[in-house]
Design a protein around this motif. Sequence first.
Motif, PDB file in Angstrom:
ATOM      1  N   TYR A   1       0.838  -1.205   0.000  1.00  0.00           N
ATOM      2  CA  TYR A   1       0.000   0.000   0.000  1.00  0.00           C
ATOM      3  C   TYR A   1       0.871   1.252   0.000  1.00  0.00           C
ATOM      4  CZ  TYR A   1      -3.437   3.453   1.561  1.00  0.00           C
ATOM      5  OH  TYR A   1      -4.231   4.571   1.668  1.00  0.00           O
TER       6      TYR A   1
ATOM      7  N   HIS B   1       1.030   4.691  -2.374  1.00  0.00           N
ATOM      8  CA  HIS B   1       0.493   5.944  -1.841  1.00  0.00           C
ATOM      9  C   HIS B   1       1.555   6.836  -1.188  1.00  0.00           C
ATOM     10  CE1 HIS B   1      -3.095   3.355  -2.126  1.00  0.00           C
ATOM     11  NE2 HIS B   1      -3.747   4.489  -2.306  1.00  0.00           N
TER      12      HIS B   1
ATOM     13  N   LEU C   1      -5.800  -0.563   7.137  1.00  0.00           N
ATOM     14  CA  LEU C   1      -6.033  -1.542   6.081  1.00  0.00           C
ATOM     15  C   LEU C   1      -6.660  -2.801   6.655  1.00  0.00           C
ATOM     16  CD1 LEU C   1      -2.568  -1.322   4.248  1.00  0.00           C
ATOM     17  CD2 LEU C   1      -4.586   0.141   3.952  1.00  0.00           C
TER      18      LEU C   1
ATOM     19  N   GLN D   1      -6.411  -3.835   1.669  1.00  0.00           N
ATOM     20  CA  GLN D   1      -7.084  -2.649   1.147  1.00  0.00           C
ATOM     21  C   GLN D   1      -7.635  -1.812   2.301  1.00  0.00           C
ATOM     22  OE1 GLN D   1      -7.024  -1.887  -2.189  1.00  0.00           O
ATOM     23  NE2 GLN D   1      -5.665  -3.680  -2.202  1.00  0.00           N
TER      24      GLN D   1
END
Length: 506
Positions: A65, A69, A105, A111
Amino acid sequence: MRRGFRQSMAWLHTWSGLVTGWVMFCVFVTGTATYYRTDISLWMRPELRAAAVAPGVAAERGAAYLKVHAPKAVSWFVSLPQEDRPLIGVYWLDSFEAPIRQASLDAETGQPTTARATQGGDFLYRFHYELQMMPMLGRWIVGASALVLLVALVSGIVTHRRIFADFFTFRRDRSAQRGWLDAHNVTGVLALPFHLMITYTGIVTLAFTLMPWGIASAYRGDEMRFYVEAGQTPAWRAAAGRPAEALPLAPLVDRARAEVSEPLEMVIVNNPGDAASTVVAVFEEPKGLAHRHPQVAFEAVSGEVVARLGTLKPAAHAFTSFLGLHEAHFAGPALRGLFFLCGLMGSATIATGLVLWSVARAPKPGLAPGFGLRLVRGLNLGTVLGLPIGIAAFFLANRLLPVALEARAAWEGGAFFAAWGLAALVGFARPHGRTWREMGTVAGLLFLSLPLVGALTTDRGLDFVWFDLAMVAIAAGLGSGAWTLSRYEDVRRTRVARTAQTLARA
């Protein structure tokens, strides 16, 4: 100063307790609640279920992740799911001057979680030492108030020559002032060692905020070197400025876990994507007073171990022991429960002291109270009952606000301050004696409604039965207190009426 040493100490105890009492009541109440911070956080995210995910896999999901990001961040932090927090928490620093950014997450998918956004128990935890202000300002206010409270505790011990005899005396029917004084003495003496310990250790934990000059002078602004030399963190490696492919995190995590028996808590990646990148595996503190975290640091590219941390320098060990004692990390369920009860008694000691100040200075029948007394009475009501009303509103907002609401965590905090502010305004606007009963009843009903609202808005059954029972117990305490105050007020009004009749006949 007053005549004699004990009289001087009595004056010091009275005024130091009053000046800081409102702040320290808030600190004690929210600090006591955070002994069960993780339980509160779980209750405030009822969608979460425990997930059996290997630490290495969770670390890889968090890093995946962050690669998308936060590719240019100077540091990544991946908090691994635990039994009391079944989420992957990711945090990153875009620069050393920038604030920490974060996301939560799903442990199964990696996610962003669909569970409701909330600060959970962390809201009360941070309020406990920052008052939800700018961090440095809040810590200075709390630290200064704690110093004055320590003075109030010591001067109170000196003042009460019959301190242990008064512990066994509770004369609630003699007079309102005598009853409040006895309640103040009993709750203060019963948990006096805890009060002294928690206040002193709280001051110690804020020592670097209150007295930063030693580190600033010795290390000339390089605070990181201080923590490195204390054995609390590995040395920071400057970025090489060359990109390089790092090894997967899972094998490094498994190697670190083979060396340390404690559960893995967090994985830190410094200078991600750089040739000088490092990976630090941070473990939970071992059982004991010291709040220290064993760590194993690797070169991210080669996998070579560059540091192992487990033993602190003596001064750092003493400091972290004070921190561990303050936060009760070492405590099992029974001892944690005892700390919680002592925290409640500390809150009651401060509250009864504040009320006692105003009761002792109540005007004679027929005379109107002055501005100072009206101000203290309003602040007492707004703090002693307004804060519980705010906390109950905070919990209710967690259940009643839409799960997908934008900035939902901020709305929960807004509900806390809005309810508290409204209660404080009512405390100033309504008649004093009647308002104690009314606000106490409202606070009790709000806490009593929490189990019902929780049952209607979630499908967790009896999963949170202990939390619900605690809310019922708090409601009962607030309700009984409200009606006790009501009885005192009825007795007071009767005496005032009789006095007025006597004067009229004379």
